[in-house]
Write an enzyme that holds these catalytic residues in place. Structure first.
Site, mmCIF file in Angstrom:
data_model
loop_
_atom_site.group_PDB
_atom_site.id
_atom_site.type_symbol
_atom_site.label_atom_id
_atom_site.label_comp_id
_atom_site.label_asym_id
_atom_site.label_seq_id
_atom_site.Cartn_x
_atom_site.Cartn_y
_atom_site.Cartn_z
ATOM 1 N N GLY A 45 2.922 2.264 -2.509
ATOM 2 C CA GLY A 45 3.104 2.857 -3.687
ATOM 3 C C GLY A 45 4.340 2.172 -4.557
ATOM 4 O O GLY A 45 4.873 2.988 -5.396
ATOM 5 N N LYS A 46 4.839 1.258 -4.012
ATOM 6 C CA LYS A 46 6.007 1.185 -4.942
ATOM 7 C C LYS A 46 6.170 0.219 -6.177
ATOM 8 O O LYS A 46 6.340 0.484 -7.019
ATOM 9 C CB LYS A 46 6.695 -0.335 -4.288
ATOM 10 C CG LYS A 46 6.217 -1.661 -3.987
ATOM 11 C CD LYS A 46 6.413 -2.328 -2.992
ATOM 12 C CE LYS A 46 6.168 -4.086 -3.045
ATOM 13 N NZ LYS A 46 4.898 -4.096 -1.833
ATOM 14 N N THR A 47 5.090 -0.357 -6.724
ATOM 15 C CA THR A 47 4.510 -0.494 -8.094
ATOM 16 C C THR A 47 4.311 0.688 -8.831
ATOM 17 O O THR A 47 5.473 0.770 -9.956
ATOM 18 C CB THR A 47 2.865 -1.396 -8.463
ATOM 19 O OG1 THR A 47 3.508 -2.905 -7.683
ATOM 20 C CG2 THR A 47 3.063 -1.949 -9.612
ATOM 21 N N SER A 48 3.573 1.710 -8.266
ATOM 22 C CA SER A 48 3.157 2.741 -9.310
ATOM 23 C C SER A 48 5.078 3.810 -9.082
ATOM 24 O O SER A 48 5.098 4.209 -10.341
ATOM 25 C CB SER A 48 2.605 3.999 -8.064
ATOM 26 O OG SER A 48 1.607 3.072 -7.908
ATOM 27 N N GLY B 133 0.643 -1.597 0.181
ATOM 28 C CA GLY B 133 -0.539 0.007 -0.167
ATOM 29 C C GLY B 133 1.179 0.979 -0.045
ATOM 30 O O GLY B 133 0.443 2.085 -0.189
ATOM 31 N N THR C 34 -4.211 -2.142 -2.984
ATOM 32 C CA THR C 34 -2.943 -3.046 -2.536
ATOM 33 C C THR C 34 -3.589 -3.538 -1.826
ATOM 34 O O THR C 34 -3.597 -5.007 -0.822
ATOM 35 C CB THR C 34 -1.741 -2.516 -2.289
ATOM 36 O OG1 THR C 34 -1.153 -2.376 -3.484
ATOM 37 C CG2 THR C 34 -0.777 -3.543 -1.973
ATOM 38 N N ASP D 222 5.263 -9.979 -8.042
ATOM 39 C CA ASP D 222 3.642 -9.880 -6.498
ATOM 40 C C ASP D 222 2.665 -11.092 -7.013
ATOM 41 O O ASP D 222 2.803 -10.063 -8.438
ATOM 42 C CB ASP D 222 3.172 -8.602 -6.867
ATOM 43 C CG ASP D 222 2.504 -8.393 -5.215
ATOM 44 O OD1 ASP D 222 2.173 -9.036 -4.638
ATOM 45 O OD2 ASP D 222 1.591 -7.563 -5.438
#
Length: 594
Positions: A20-23, A18, A504, A45
């Site tokens: 924001g690492k993917t963003s 949550g 997430t 993931d």
């Protein structure tokens, strides 16, 4: 983003769910590709949403992103890999061992550590084999291995001897035994991770105490293993636009306070601050704006959610049904940082205020909620604390004394590292949890410490095997013997899944629900914490966030939950009886400090 001033070839992004690492990883990939670099973005993931972000169906091989020349992305499937490892380990024993023993082995290889090592196996060929990614200038991973996984993989090659002598079936070591042929590749992967000239580890956190503490813990673990080229990204930093909106001002101040108290170790690393992006990070243009000064600019100040979700229940609306049996167990479950300890405390106070005897059992290390309630002397509410460190130390000592008695030094080193895994803490705390559940036969017990479905099934299969082998169930403690029937009895145990109205956390909560149902435990309700939709907001950025959360509220309400209740975002952290009562009833009055 400062780490892009002179980017290394490999970039690993890590952080709790949550943050924001993917963003941030996707935005990094786009910016490098826009600069003319050929980039491969990789996700391991299991709940990856790269497809949704880019609008392209991705598989386990590099796929071109049409809207961004030079950018390729792929989704690896660690769950599929874990299933293959599980069958590789268990298959030879089918038909040879009792069915209960086979089920026990299968469940042993179903935990989070097995999945994590399977993920490492997936990306190790991309990291440890230079020929696998030779055509790319940069390789970006949006999931990084934990320190525990790396320590396991860098231990002396004692796997053969350990597995031959170890009869405990410890959960983290099974997949390693099936991956010994890959050991050279793992060594090269770990070497690449530790090479500061080729790899940067990007720690992603939010301006929240729990996220910063998790980043500091991860940083320390990896630095001890030689992964020292680290960069901190503080994502989602909020700056109020409308100073007359008390909620916006409070959010800004809360973030500033968290950054002021940031763990000292994180100050040693260069860091980047990314302004809050009020809407969802979907599409190439939003990725290009992330991290720039205009990412925090409201593009739709008229956006509003008034009236769209006006039938939402508050946490207090669940209490009548929760107290109907007159006793029993209420479990607050969820990932770290969603507020399950606060929810458990609020429910315990509400039940106690109705005159029932209640025990709140928590693992809250600060115990600030417990202290506040004890100071105010609610006579029929007791608060106890399960100390995870103490329970884990006791359990680990027992395992080392028994399973480690005949191991050599290398085997003991491997067993000791296995016992440092998250699975060990969960199983150790599980024993104290069983005693706490037993008290629910004559009072209410509210716990913020709850086992996953995997741990429940692990105990179930172990007990079945124990009964089949020994035929002496009388040796089992009563609390453990009756634990599973109690957890599976909806009239005795009510599970509250706690989450946030974000992608997430909702997807992680859905995975938790599937895990519980696999263990024959049906969640009673979902509690969505820190909801903005019911608040009278005027700040344009806050109103955009209010609109953005609504699809996730609808997803929970329409697709996931049997029941759903919300907790509005609070101006102040809800501590003490008054704060918890305001949280329970959804008090929205700024003057009360709720």
């Amino acid at each position: 983003m400062k780490f892009l001033d002179s980017p290394s070839r490999n970039l690993f992004f890590t952080g709790k769910g949550g943050v924001g690492k993917t963003s941030v990883a996707c935005a990094t990939a786009v910016k490098l590709a826009d600069a003319g670099k050929k980039v491969l973005l990789v996700s391991t993931d299991p709940a990856s949403n790269l497809d949704e972000v880019f609008g392209v169906a991705l598989e386990n091989h590099p796929t071109a992103i049409p809207a961004v020349p030079h950018l390729f992305a792929m989704n690896l499937d660690p769950e599929k890999s874990a299933a293959e490892y599980r069958e590789r380990m268990v298959g030879p024993y089918r038909g040879l061992l009792p069915e209960a023993a086979v089920k026990s082995m299968e469940e042993q290889f179903s935990g989070s550590c097995t999945l994590e090592i399977a993920a490492f196996d997936e990306f190790s060929r991309l990291l440890g084999d230079p020929t696998a990614t030779a055509e790319f200038d940069h390789v970006i991973f949006d999931t990084a291995p934990t320190g525990h996984t790396l320590r396991l993989l860098t231990l002396p090659s004692a796997w053969d001897g350990f597995m031959e002598q170890n009869t405990t079936g410890t959960s983290c070591l099974g997949p390693l035994a099936g991956l010994q042929a890959q050991q050279k590749l793992y060594q090269e992967s770990v070497k690449a991770l530790c090479d500061a000239n080729t790899t940067t580890l990007v720690l992603v956190a939010r301006a929240e105490g729990s996220a910063l503490r998790e980043a500091a813990r991860t940083s320390d673990e990896l630095a001890e293993l030689g992964v020292r080229n680290q960069h901190l990204v503080i994502n989602g930093v909020f700056q109020a636009v409308d100073a007359s909106d008390p909620y916006a001002v409070a959010l800004q101040q809360r973030g500033a306070d968290a950054l002021e108290r940031m763990p000292e170790g994180l100050n040693a690393f260069p860091h980047t601050t990314v302004p809050l992006f009020p809407g969802g990070i979907l599409g190439i243009e939003s990725l290009r704006r992330l991290g720039t000064t205009d990412s925090a600019t409201a593009t739709d100040t008229a956006a509003t959610s008034d009236g769209e979700l006006n039938d939402l229940a508050y946490l207090s609306d669940l209490i009548d049904d929760l107290v109907a049996p007159g006793h029993g167990v209420i479990l607050a479950m969820g990932k770290g940082g969603v507020g399950k300890t606060t929810v458990a405390a609020a429910v315990a106070v509400a039940i106690a205020q109705r005159g029932y005897d209640v025990n709140l059992s928590t693992t809250d290390p600060a115990a600030h909620l417990a202290a506040a309630m004890n100071d105010e002397r609610l006579p029929n509410l007791s608060v106890t604390r399960i100390d995870p460190a103490a329970e884990t130390a006791k359990y680990s000592a027992e395992v080392l004394a028994n399973a480690g008695a005949n191991l050599d030094e290398q085997g003991k080193a491997l067993l000791e590292e296995d016992l440092r895994s998250p699975c060990t803490e969960e199983i150790a705390v599980f024993r104290a949890f069983a005693d706490a559940v037993a008290a629910g036969t004559n009072k209410f017990v509210v716990l913020d410490t709850a086992p996953t479905g995997h741990t429940v099934l692990l105990l179930d299969s172990a007990l079945a095997y124990h009964r089949e082998v020994t035929r002496q169930t009388s040796e089992m403690p009563e609390a453990v013997e009756n634990l599973l029937p109690r957890l599976r009895d909806p009239d005795f145990t009510r599970v509250l899944i706690v989450t946030l109205a974000e992608a997430t956390p909702v997807h992680e909560a859905a995975a938790l629900q599937r895990d519980l149902r696999r263990a024959e435990i049906e969640p009673y309700a979902w509690v969505v914490n820190q909801v903005l939709s019911s608040l009278p907001l005027s700040d344009p950025l806050m109103k955009q966030r209010q609109t953005h959360e609504q699809p996730y509220l609808r997803e929970v309400q329409d697709q996931q939950a049997n029941r759903m209740a919300i907790i509005p975002w609070q101006l102040q952290s809800p501590t003490g009886l008054q704060g918890l009562s305001q949280l329970m009833h959804g008090d929205l009055s700024p003057s009360t400090g709720s």
